[in-house]
Motif scaffolding. Structure first.
Motif, PDB file in Angstrom:
ATOM      1  N   ILE A 292     -48.248  32.060  35.791  1.00 45.54           N
ATOM      2  CA  ILE A 292     -47.165  32.423  34.864  1.00 45.54           C
ATOM      3  C   ILE A 292     -47.689  32.505  33.424  1.00 45.54           C
ATOM      4  N   ALA A 293     -48.567  31.592  33.047  1.00 43.95           N
ATOM      5  CA  ALA A 293     -49.163  31.649  31.704  1.00 43.95           C
ATOM      6  C   ALA A 293     -49.935  32.961  31.536  1.00 43.95           C
ATOM      7  N   GLY A 294     -50.646  33.360  32.563  1.00 42.22           N
ATOM      8  CA  GLY A 294     -51.404  34.609  32.503  1.00 42.22           C
ATOM      9  C   GLY A 294     -50.498  35.819  32.323  1.00 42.22           C
ATOM     10  N   MET A 295     -49.414  35.864  33.083  1.00 38.40           N
ATOM     11  CA  MET A 295     -48.471  36.995  32.994  1.00 38.40           C
ATOM     12  C   MET A 295     -47.870  37.144  31.603  1.00 38.40           C
ATOM     13  N   LEU A 296     -47.637  35.990  30.962  1.00 37.86           N
ATOM     14  CA  LEU A 296     -46.909  36.007  29.691  1.00 37.86           C
ATOM     15  C   LEU A 296     -47.809  35.957  28.461  1.00 37.86           C
ATOM     16  N   HIS A 297     -49.116  35.745  28.643  1.00 36.14           N
ATOM     17  CA  HIS A 297     -49.932  35.320  27.497  1.00 36.14           C
ATOM     18  C   HIS A 297     -50.002  36.321  26.341  1.00 36.14           C
TER      19      HIS A 297
ATOM     20  N   ALA B  91     -50.941  35.085  19.648  1.00 34.46           N
ATOM     21  CA  ALA B  91     -50.926  33.884  20.496  1.00 34.46           C
ATOM     22  C   ALA B  91     -49.759  32.978  20.103  1.00 34.46           C
ATOM     23  N   HIS B  92     -49.597  32.790  18.799  1.00 32.97           N
ATOM     24  CA  HIS B  92     -48.533  31.901  18.327  1.00 32.97           C
ATOM     25  C   HIS B  92     -47.150  32.527  18.531  1.00 32.97           C
ATOM     26  N   LYS B  93     -47.055  33.817  18.196  1.00 31.34           N
ATOM     27  CA  LYS B  93     -45.767  34.506  18.400  1.00 31.34           C
ATOM     28  C   LYS B  93     -45.436  34.576  19.890  1.00 31.34           C
TER      29      LYS B  93
ATOM     30  N   ILE C 109     -50.549  29.367  25.962  1.00 34.68           N
ATOM     31  CA  ILE C 109     -50.449  30.676  25.287  1.00 34.68           C
ATOM     32  C   ILE C 109     -50.754  30.513  23.797  1.00 34.68           C
ATOM     33  N   TYR C 110     -50.226  29.464  23.206  1.00 36.59           N
ATOM     34  CA  TYR C 110     -50.417  29.195  21.772  1.00 36.59           C
ATOM     35  C   TYR C 110     -51.904  29.088  21.426  1.00 36.59           C
ATOM     36  N   HIS C 111     -52.685  28.462  22.304  1.00 39.24           N
ATOM     37  CA  HIS C 111     -54.110  28.207  22.030  1.00 39.24           C
ATOM     38  C   HIS C 111     -55.045  29.324  22.490  1.00 39.24           C
ATOM     39  N   HIS C 112     -54.527  30.338  23.183  1.00 41.94           N
ATOM     40  CA  HIS C 112     -55.465  31.180  23.926  1.00 41.94           C
ATOM     41  C   HIS C 112     -56.378  32.056  23.077  1.00 41.94           C
ATOM     42  N   SER C 113     -56.043  32.243  21.795  1.00 39.16           N
ATOM     43  CA  SER C 113     -56.958  33.018  20.942  1.00 39.16           C
ATOM     44  C   SER C 113     -58.096  32.159  20.398  1.00 39.16           C
ATOM     45  N   ASP C 114     -57.941  30.845  20.476  1.00 42.06           N
ATOM     46  CA  ASP C 114     -58.973  29.942  19.941  1.00 42.06           C
ATOM     47  C   ASP C 114     -60.057  29.708  20.991  1.00 42.06           C
ATOM     48  N   LYS C 115     -60.791  30.785  21.283  1.00 44.51           N
ATOM     49  CA  LYS C 115     -61.766  30.732  22.375  1.00 44.51           C
ATOM     50  C   LYS C 115     -62.947  29.800  22.059  1.00 44.51           C
ATOM     51  N   GLU C 116     -63.186  29.552  20.767  1.00 43.80           N
ATOM     52  CA  GLU C 116     -64.349  28.729  20.409  1.00 43.80           C
ATOM     53  C   GLU C 116     -64.004  27.237  20.452  1.00 43.80           C
ATOM     54  N   LEU C 117     -62.720  26.912  20.590  1.00 44.53           N
ATOM     55  CA  LEU C 117     -62.306  25.508  20.666  1.00 44.53           C
ATOM     56  C   LEU C 117     -62.011  25.129  22.116  1.00 44.53           C
ATOM     57  N   GLU C 118     -61.971  23.816  22.368  1.00 43.20           N
ATOM     58  CA  GLU C 118     -61.618  23.369  23.709  1.00 43.20           C
ATOM     59  C   GLU C 118     -60.278  22.638  23.679  1.00 43.20           C
TER      60      GLU C 118
END
Ligand SMILES: [Fe+2]
Length: 162
Positions: free
Chosen positions: A60-65, A79-81, A108-117
């Motif tokens: 579901i996260a993937g469908m909506l991300h 990502a935040h919006k 979804i909120y974090h998914h653009s922060d690829k360099e962070l864990e």
């Protein structure tokens, strides 16, 4: 899995996502939305199975991300919006607990922060996003900002790089 596909929660979310995608006027953009959102969603499912995480929420996260990108045709701060939009959609459906909604929307909120864990579901979504980008055409060079995650994924899958 014992539940049929008719009314399960993945299908309920898919209906909303499909409606949103069908609203996209531009044929090429609409095609991109299907390929990317469902590609990421399936990669999320695979990674969740592999890592023993919640497959349903990962799918579901993937469908909506990237819902904000495709709903507004702008990827600015998507990502935040998108997390806010996904929260509204999931609340409205009224079939998810507060914790489930938070888990999906945080990923979804974090998914653009690829360099962070971040947390396990967040990491599944980021890795699945990279996986879809690369697997769309593995003959094209992996983007610089996705190389590290892609290398770790190959290692996790026990795939040796050529
Ligand atoms: Fe994406």
């Amino acid at each position: 899995m014992t539940e049929g596909t008719a009314m399960n929660r993945i299908e309920r979310v898919r209906e909303v996502v499909d409606d949103m995608i069908l609203d996209i006027k531009d044929n090429e953009e609409r095609r991109c939305a299907y390929v990317h959102l469902y590609g990421v969603s399936q990669a999320c499912g695979l990674l969740a199975m592999k890592r023993g995480e919640n497959v349903e929420l990962a799918i579901i996260a993937g469908m909506l991300h990237d819902i904000s990108t495709y709903a507004t045709m702008s990827s600015e701060d998507h990502a935040h919006k998108g997390a806010d939009m996904a929260r509204d959609i999931l609340k409205e459906l009224n079939i998810f607990s507060k914790d489930e909604i938070e888990a999906v929307c945080t990923a979804i909120y974090h998914h653009s922060d690829k360099e962070l864990e971040h947390g396990p579901l967040d990491e599944i979504l980021k890795d699945a996003d990279v996986m879809q980008h690369v697997l769309y055409n593995p003959l094209v060079e992996v983007k610089a900002n996705e190389q590290e995650r892609f290398c770790s994924l190959l290692e996790e899958m026990q795939i040796k790089e050529k």
